[in-house]
Scaffold this motif. Structure first.
Motif, PDB file in Angstrom:
ATOM      1  N   TYR A 166      -0.123  -4.326   4.729  1.00 15.93           N
ATOM      2  CA  TYR A 166      -1.244  -3.878   3.914  1.00 15.93           C
ATOM      3  C   TYR A 166      -2.569  -3.986   4.657  1.00 15.93           C
ATOM      4  O   TYR A 166      -3.484  -3.179   4.451  1.00 15.93           O
ATOM      5  CB  TYR A 166      -1.300  -4.683   2.616  1.00 15.93           C
ATOM      6  CG  TYR A 166      -0.094  -4.458   1.731  1.00 15.93           C
ATOM      7  CD1 TYR A 166       0.127  -3.226   1.135  1.00 15.93           C
ATOM      8  CD2 TYR A 166       0.837  -5.463   1.507  1.00 15.93           C
ATOM      9  CE1 TYR A 166       1.240  -3.001   0.333  1.00 15.93           C
ATOM     10  CE2 TYR A 166       1.949  -5.255   0.704  1.00 15.93           C
ATOM     11  CZ  TYR A 166       2.146  -4.018   0.119  1.00 15.93           C
ATOM     12  OH  TYR A 166       3.243  -3.798  -0.659  1.00 15.93           O
ATOM     13  N   ARG A 172      -4.923   1.159   2.454  1.00 13.56           N
ATOM     14  CA  ARG A 172      -3.607   0.817   1.916  1.00 13.56           C
ATOM     15  C   ARG A 172      -3.729  -0.039   0.657  1.00 13.56           C
ATOM     16  O   ARG A 172      -4.563  -0.936   0.570  1.00 13.56           O
ATOM     17  CB  ARG A 172      -2.775   0.055   2.950  1.00 13.56           C
ATOM     18  CG  ARG A 172      -2.238   0.912   4.085  1.00 13.56           C
ATOM     19  CD  ARG A 172      -1.188   0.152   4.872  1.00 13.56           C
ATOM     20  NE  ARG A 172      -0.695   0.898   6.022  1.00 13.56           N
ATOM     21  CZ  ARG A 172       0.241   1.835   5.972  1.00 13.56           C
ATOM     22  NH1 ARG A 172       0.791   2.159   4.811  1.00 13.56           N
ATOM     23  NH2 ARG A 172       0.639   2.450   7.076  1.00 13.56           N
ATOM     24  N   ALA A 173      -2.850   0.261  -0.306  1.00  9.32           N
ATOM     25  CA  ALA A 173      -2.712  -0.555  -1.517  1.00  9.32           C
ATOM     26  C   ALA A 173      -4.028  -0.728  -2.255  1.00  9.32           C
ATOM     27  O   ALA A 173      -4.312  -1.789  -2.810  1.00  9.32           O
ATOM     28  CB  ALA A 173      -2.101  -1.909  -1.182  1.00  9.32           C
ATOM     29  N   GLY A 181       0.552   1.628  -5.960  1.00 13.64           N
ATOM     30  CA  GLY A 181       1.292   0.759  -5.054  1.00 13.64           C
ATOM     31  C   GLY A 181       2.723   1.200  -4.870  1.00 13.64           C
ATOM     32  O   GLY A 181       2.994   2.332  -4.471  1.00 13.64           O
ATOM     33  N   ASN A 185       3.765   4.845  -3.564  1.00 12.08           N
ATOM     34  CA  ASN A 185       3.942   4.883  -2.117  1.00 12.08           C
ATOM     35  C   ASN A 185       5.416   4.824  -1.728  1.00 12.08           C
ATOM     36  O   ASN A 185       5.895   5.647  -0.952  1.00 12.08           O
ATOM     37  CB  ASN A 185       3.183   3.724  -1.469  1.00 12.08           C
ATOM     38  CG  ASN A 185       3.000   3.921   0.020  1.00 12.08           C
ATOM     39  OD1 ASN A 185       3.660   4.727   0.644  1.00 12.08           O
ATOM     40  ND2 ASN A 185       2.099   3.159   0.605  1.00 12.08           N
ATOM     41  N   ILE A 217      -3.579  -7.514  -2.727  1.00 14.21           N
ATOM     42  CA  ILE A 217      -3.767  -6.073  -2.872  1.00 14.21           C
ATOM     43  C   ILE A 217      -4.245  -5.781  -4.292  1.00 14.21           C
ATOM     44  O   ILE A 217      -4.120  -6.612  -5.191  1.00 14.21           O
ATOM     45  CB  ILE A 217      -2.472  -5.287  -2.584  1.00 14.21           C
ATOM     46  CG1 ILE A 217      -1.342  -5.726  -3.519  1.00 14.21           C
ATOM     47  CG2 ILE A 217      -2.066  -5.440  -1.121  1.00 14.21           C
ATOM     48  CD1 ILE A 217      -0.057  -4.913  -3.369  1.00 14.21           C
ATOM     49  N   VAL A 219      -3.204  -3.056  -6.144  1.00 11.39           N
ATOM     50  CA  VAL A 219      -2.261  -2.250  -6.911  1.00 11.39           C
ATOM     51  C   VAL A 219      -0.974  -3.019  -7.197  1.00 11.39           C
ATOM     52  O   VAL A 219      -0.827  -4.177  -6.811  1.00 11.39           O
ATOM     53  CB  VAL A 219      -1.964  -0.945  -6.157  1.00 11.39           C
ATOM     54  CG1 VAL A 219      -3.216  -0.083  -6.081  1.00 11.39           C
ATOM     55  CG2 VAL A 219      -1.443  -1.236  -4.755  1.00 11.39           C
ATOM     56  N   ASP A 221       2.724  -4.494  -7.129  1.00 10.82           N
ATOM     57  CA  ASP A 221       3.779  -4.790  -6.160  1.00 10.82           C
ATOM     58  C   ASP A 221       5.057  -5.260  -6.860  1.00 10.82           C
ATOM     59  O   ASP A 221       6.007  -5.679  -6.196  1.00 10.82           O
ATOM     60  CB  ASP A 221       3.330  -5.802  -5.103  1.00 10.82           C
ATOM     61  CG  ASP A 221       2.739  -7.069  -5.691  1.00 10.82           C
ATOM     62  OD1 ASP A 221       2.787  -7.243  -6.922  1.00 10.82           O
ATOM     63  OD2 ASP A 221       2.222  -7.888  -4.912  1.00 10.82           O
TER      64      ASP A 221
END
Length: 373
Positions: A166, A172-173, A181, A185, A217, A219, A221
């Motif tokens: 990340y 990213r994220a 997330g 992705n 992050i 978003v 996971d």
């Protein structure tokens, strides 16, 4: 058309991968004609890798106006997929789009409408539709061999990503950079296969998403989603990027048996008598239908992304039907949009998803995102 001149938009990880096999002549009837990227370093790299004849462009508009390409393969940021495609449609240029189709269905619906009126060949890079495992599952369902669907379960947790992954890109994220997330992705292929094999979308979704549970992050996971289908069937979808070793197991139960795909094998537990018939006629206290365990043979795996690219080129040149029509990208995206909406509102999300409500809640997260373009 003797040869399709392909331009690649975005020459990062996926764009580079596609460029290599096209430039190597592994797609019959196609040639790598151009690449486009905002990074001068990436454009220099492309020239070094693929030769001075390769045309390079800093903007999508410049590539599309150059006359150098007949078709483009879109590999830029998720938010830019629909806008890039629509620019190509307006110029009569064919499009193959990497997953996902976009970030929100309202935007993708506009893209689909533009594609329908353009007359060009529009495809999605859903290469897993070429897997013999999922083709066979779809055949067992479509033919009625599995009977009426009652339950679907997919556990897909083979997406382990460390923090360093990340940290490798500021975009990213993040909500502003990627728009989501693990659902947006990593999982678009599974969400597409889920609806494509079963042949229907749920009528409503209740999802629980954890945002930044295992990593620093913005978003999600980790996701657990429960769905209900129009015919009364139910389903569960579980995914995460935060655990290892992971599991990839798809189980589909019908009233004539059960299919499990795991470890690159497809196993069919086939009931000799359909469950409703057995239930209607059986008079004992305990019992169940006779069941045969069948290891279904499947063919060798195709050449992944190249298979979809070849199919798209064949569609442009020869009129071959598309394996993954671009307009179908909205179907899997509607599932992820519904899961987000359910988690954000702590309530059920109906399908079709409330596109205006979803976009407003997404926009709020984009405005507070740590990433700025």
């Amino acid at each position: 058309m003797e040869r399709v001149r392909i331009g690649i938009v975005g020459i990062g990880n996926m764009g580079s991968s596609h460029a290599r096999y096209i430039a190597a002549g592994e797609v019959a009837g196609a040639e790598l004609a151009a690449v486009c990227d905002i990074s001068a370093d990436r454009l220099r790299w492309a020239k070094e890798q693929f030769g001075e004849k390769l045309q390079t462009f800093e903007t999508v508009d410049a590539m599309l106006e150059s006359g150098a390409v007949d078709a483009i393969l879109i590999c830029n940021l998720h938010f830019d997929h629909p806008g890039t495609a629509m620019k190509a449609f307006a110029r009569g240029i064919h499009v193959l789009c990497e997953k996902p189709a976009g970030v929100y269905t309202k935007q993708v619906r506009e893209m689909n409408e533009a594609a329908a009126s353009s007359g060009v060949r529009f495809a999605m890079m859903f290469n897993q539709r070429t897997s013999p495992l999922y083709i066979k599952l779809k055949d067992l369902i479509d033919s009625g061999e599995l009977g009426e669907i009652r339950r679907t379960n997919w556990i897909i947790t083979t997406w382990y990503r460390p923090q360093s992954y990340y940290d490798s890109g500021q975009w990213r994220a993040t909500w502003a950079g990627e728009g989501g997330g693990v659902l947006l992705n990593q999982c678009p292929h599974q969400l597409d296969l889920w609806q494509w094999t079963v042949g229907m979308l749920p009528s409503r979704v209740r999802a629980f998403c954890s945002f930044g549970k295992y990593r620093d992050i913005e978003v999600e996971d980790e996701v657990t989603a429960y769905v209900e289908y129009p015919n009364g069937a139910t389903g569960v979808f579980v995914t995460t990027t935060g655990e290892t070793p992971g599991t990839n197991r798809l189980e589909v139960t019908g009233d004539r048996g059960k299919v499990v795909i795991e470890d690159n094998k497809l196993t069919f537990w086939r009931l000799r008598v359909p469950e409703p018939e057995f239930n209607r006629t059986f008079q004992g206290t305990f019992g169940q239908p006779e069941c045969w365990k069948i290891d279904i043979p499947v063919g060798p795996e195709p050449k992944g992304h190249r298979s979809i690219t070849q199919n798209w080129v064949d569609s442009i040149r020869l009129g071959t039907p598309l394996v993954a029509p671009g307009e179908e990208g909205i179907r899997g995206l509607s599932l992820s949009n519904a899961m987000y909406l359910s988690a954000w509102t702590d309530d059920w999300a109906e399908l079709p998803v409330d596109e205006d409500k979803f976009y407003e809640l997404l926009r709020q997260r984009i405005e507070t995102s740590r990433y700025r373009k």
